[in-house]
Design an enzyme around this catalytic site. Sequence first.
Site, PDB file in Angstrom:
ATOM      1  N   ARG A 208       0.895  -1.180   0.000  1.00  0.00           N
ATOM      2  CA  ARG A 208       0.000   0.000   0.000  1.00  0.00           C
ATOM      3  C   ARG A 208       0.917   1.209   0.000  1.00  0.00           C
ATOM      4  O   ARG A 208       1.699   1.386   0.946  1.00  0.00           O
ATOM      5  CB  ARG A 208      -0.927  -0.013   1.216  1.00  0.00           C
ATOM      6  CG  ARG A 208      -1.648   1.305   1.440  1.00  0.00           C
ATOM      7  CD  ARG A 208      -2.759   1.209   2.460  1.00  0.00           C
ATOM      8  NE  ARG A 208      -3.929   0.562   1.885  1.00  0.00           N
ATOM      9  CZ  ARG A 208      -5.152   0.600   2.404  1.00  0.00           C
ATOM     10  NH1 ARG A 208      -5.380   1.258   3.524  1.00  0.00           N
ATOM     11  NH2 ARG A 208      -6.146  -0.020   1.815  1.00  0.00           N
TER      12      ARG A 208
ATOM     13  N   HIS B 204      -7.230   0.966  -6.537  1.00  0.00           N
ATOM     14  CA  HIS B 204      -7.433   0.069  -5.390  1.00  0.00           C
ATOM     15  C   HIS B 204      -8.104  -1.217  -5.912  1.00  0.00           C
ATOM     16  O   HIS B 204      -9.281  -1.463  -5.659  1.00  0.00           O
ATOM     17  CB  HIS B 204      -8.304   0.772  -4.350  1.00  0.00           C
ATOM     18  CG  HIS B 204      -8.281   0.152  -2.989  1.00  0.00           C
ATOM     19  ND1 HIS B 204      -7.520  -0.957  -2.667  1.00  0.00           N
ATOM     20  CD2 HIS B 204      -8.962   0.479  -1.845  1.00  0.00           C
ATOM     21  CE1 HIS B 204      -7.719  -1.269  -1.393  1.00  0.00           C
ATOM     22  NE2 HIS B 204      -8.583  -0.416  -0.876  1.00  0.00           N
TER      23      HIS B 204
ATOM     24  N   GLN C 135     -10.132  -3.679  -3.648  1.00  0.00           N
ATOM     25  CA  GLN C 135     -11.454  -3.161  -3.264  1.00  0.00           C
ATOM     26  C   GLN C 135     -12.468  -3.429  -4.370  1.00  0.00           C
ATOM     27  O   GLN C 135     -13.595  -3.863  -4.121  1.00  0.00           O
ATOM     28  CB  GLN C 135     -11.348  -1.652  -2.989  1.00  0.00           C
ATOM     29  CG  GLN C 135     -12.656  -1.023  -2.553  1.00  0.00           C
ATOM     30  CD  GLN C 135     -13.110  -1.524  -1.195  1.00  0.00           C
ATOM     31  OE1 GLN C 135     -12.359  -1.492  -0.239  1.00  0.00           O
ATOM     32  NE2 GLN C 135     -14.338  -2.018  -1.101  1.00  0.00           N
TER      33      GLN C 135
ATOM     34  N   ASP D 220     -17.215   7.430  -1.456  1.00  0.00           N
ATOM     35  CA  ASP D 220     -15.991   7.248  -0.670  1.00  0.00           C
ATOM     36  C   ASP D 220     -15.724   8.587   0.007  1.00  0.00           C
ATOM     37  O   ASP D 220     -16.347   9.612  -0.319  1.00  0.00           O
ATOM     38  CB  ASP D 220     -14.843   6.832  -1.615  1.00  0.00           C
ATOM     39  CG  ASP D 220     -13.541   6.507  -0.883  1.00  0.00           C
ATOM     40  OD1 ASP D 220     -13.555   6.334   0.357  1.00  0.00           O
ATOM     41  OD2 ASP D 220     -12.489   6.417  -1.569  1.00  0.00           O
TER      42      ASP D 220
ATOM     43  N   CYS E 148     -16.433   1.826   0.479  1.00  0.00           N
ATOM     44  CA  CYS E 148     -15.286   0.961   0.798  1.00  0.00           C
ATOM     45  C   CYS E 148     -14.907   1.029   2.269  1.00  0.00           C
ATOM     46  O   CYS E 148     -14.254   0.118   2.772  1.00  0.00           O
ATOM     47  CB  CYS E 148     -14.103   1.328  -0.084  1.00  0.00           C
ATOM     48  SG  CYS E 148     -13.503   3.020   0.172  1.00  0.00           S
TER      49      CYS E 148
ATOM     50  N   ARG F 207     -14.063  -8.395   1.170  1.00  0.00           N
ATOM     51  CA  ARG F 207     -12.643  -8.129   0.903  1.00  0.00           C
ATOM     52  C   ARG F 207     -11.801  -9.385   1.107  1.00  0.00           C
ATOM     53  O   ARG F 207     -10.871  -9.648   0.347  1.00  0.00           O
ATOM     54  CB  ARG F 207     -12.132  -6.998   1.824  1.00  0.00           C
ATOM     55  CG  ARG F 207     -12.679  -5.610   1.520  1.00  0.00           C
ATOM     56  CD  ARG F 207     -12.170  -5.087   0.186  1.00  0.00           C
ATOM     57  NE  ARG F 207     -10.714  -5.170   0.103  1.00  0.00           N
ATOM     58  CZ  ARG F 207      -9.877  -4.226   0.535  1.00  0.00           C
ATOM     59  NH1 ARG F 207     -10.358  -3.098   1.041  1.00  0.00           N
ATOM     60  NH2 ARG F 207      -8.556  -4.378   0.426  1.00  0.00           N
TER      61      ARG F 207
HETATM   62  N1   CP Z   1     -11.391  -0.128   2.184  1.00  0.00           N
HETATM   63  C1   CP Z   1     -10.122  -0.209   2.641  1.00  0.00           C
HETATM   64  O1   CP Z   1      -9.165  -0.382   1.880  1.00  0.00           O
HETATM   65  O2   CP Z   1     -10.026  -0.143   3.978  1.00  0.00           O
HETATM   66  P1   CP Z   1      -8.689  -0.015   4.832  1.00  0.00           P
HETATM   67  O3   CP Z   1      -8.057   1.301   4.471  1.00  0.00           O
HETATM   68  O4   CP Z   1      -9.107  -0.115   6.255  1.00  0.00           O
HETATM   69  O5   CP Z   1      -7.761  -1.145   4.435  1.00  0.00           O
HETATM   70  N1  NVA Z   2      -9.903   6.824  -1.242  1.00  0.00           N
HETATM   71  C1  NVA Z   2      -9.543   6.382   0.080  1.00  0.00           C
HETATM   72  C2  NVA Z   2      -9.804   4.920   0.234  1.00  0.00           C
HETATM   73  C3  NVA Z   2      -9.513   4.348   1.583  1.00  0.00           C
HETATM   74  C4  NVA Z   2      -9.700   2.870   1.639  1.00  0.00           C
HETATM   75  C5  NVA Z   2      -8.098   6.702   0.354  1.00  0.00           C
HETATM   76  O1  NVA Z   2      -7.270   6.559  -0.564  1.00  0.00           O
HETATM   77  O2  NVA Z   2      -7.784   7.110   1.474  1.00  0.00           O
END
Ligand code: CP
Ligand code: NVA
Length: 301
Positions: A99, A126, A129, A218, A258, A286
């Site tokens: 990540r 992502h 997701q 989101d 999400c 997930r």
């Molecule tokens: N939706 C999602 O990716 O959640 P987290 O940031 O908690 O992993």
């Molecule tokens: N768009 C958000 C998603 C979190 C899971 C971010 O990137 O923070």
Amino acid sequence: MTVRHLLNIVDLSVDELALIGDLSDRSIDDLGRPLAGGGVALIFEKPSNRTRQSMEMAVVQLGGHPIYTRGEEVGLDARESVEDVIQILEGYHAMVAARVFSHGVVERMAALSTVPVINMLSDWSHPLQALADVRTMRHEFGALSGRAVAWVGDYNNVARSLGEVCVMSGMSVRFACPDGFQPSTAECDRLSQLGPGDVASTDDPAEAVAGANAIHTDTWVSMGQEEEVEKRHKIFDTYSVTDALMSLAADDAIFMHCLPAYRGYEVAASVIDGPASRVIRQGHDRMHAARGALAFLGGVR
Ligand code: CP
Ligand code: NVA
């Protein structure tokens, strides 16, 4: 054989996307232990609840061993280069997942890696997701072809991957985003060429939501954008998913997010905590989607 990576949904063909869906539905016993004796490195430059937990559990379910490391500890391009990190990790692990703030980091990993690299969220996309989102909708609606999805808010990493997966699944995707936060015309064209679905973009949430089967949103402020919070709250103020907006959707429409969610901003509490909401199921999906993706990258067919 060329090693496969999962940086974006478009790294998969339409058939492979369907195969991952099938694999995610199979029992753990049926999938066997494709990761037996192997490790999966999980590197996080940003916080996570769902992604870390679901990936760790999916690795365990496939017989592997997950190793979580915080980005600060690895120090990508700080303590050592991304290139040195990936060349070391590929010697220990069956797969490497990350990540990252910058999508270029997972691209640089994938360019060198002899084992699959998985994007667990970048500023661009992502994909894990989106695999879960499409699973939740498939279990809700059955066949997805011809169903309509509305995205209300920021055209961000989650929106891009959702757009890709939905077009590849034959859905109609309608983005409702404020000026400056919309997909460009070139981006809409790119998405619409990915599969049998179609794409529309507007700045009007009511237009996008009218008759839609699934309403997604989101946060208005993604991780890494915290300095823009005040500016974004003003710009997105009229992009909340409220009961009034949901009433324009199809009768059986569902609400998806999400998570993490900010009640009173991108979604009203009465919607996310109400009967149309599928966000908990979506979060649980997930893990199943991650297991399907890992099994696919591990060679299960
Ligand atoms: N939706 C999602 O990716 O959640 P987290 O940031 O908690 O992993
Ligand atoms: N768009 C958000 C998603 C979190 C899971 C971010 O990137 O923070």
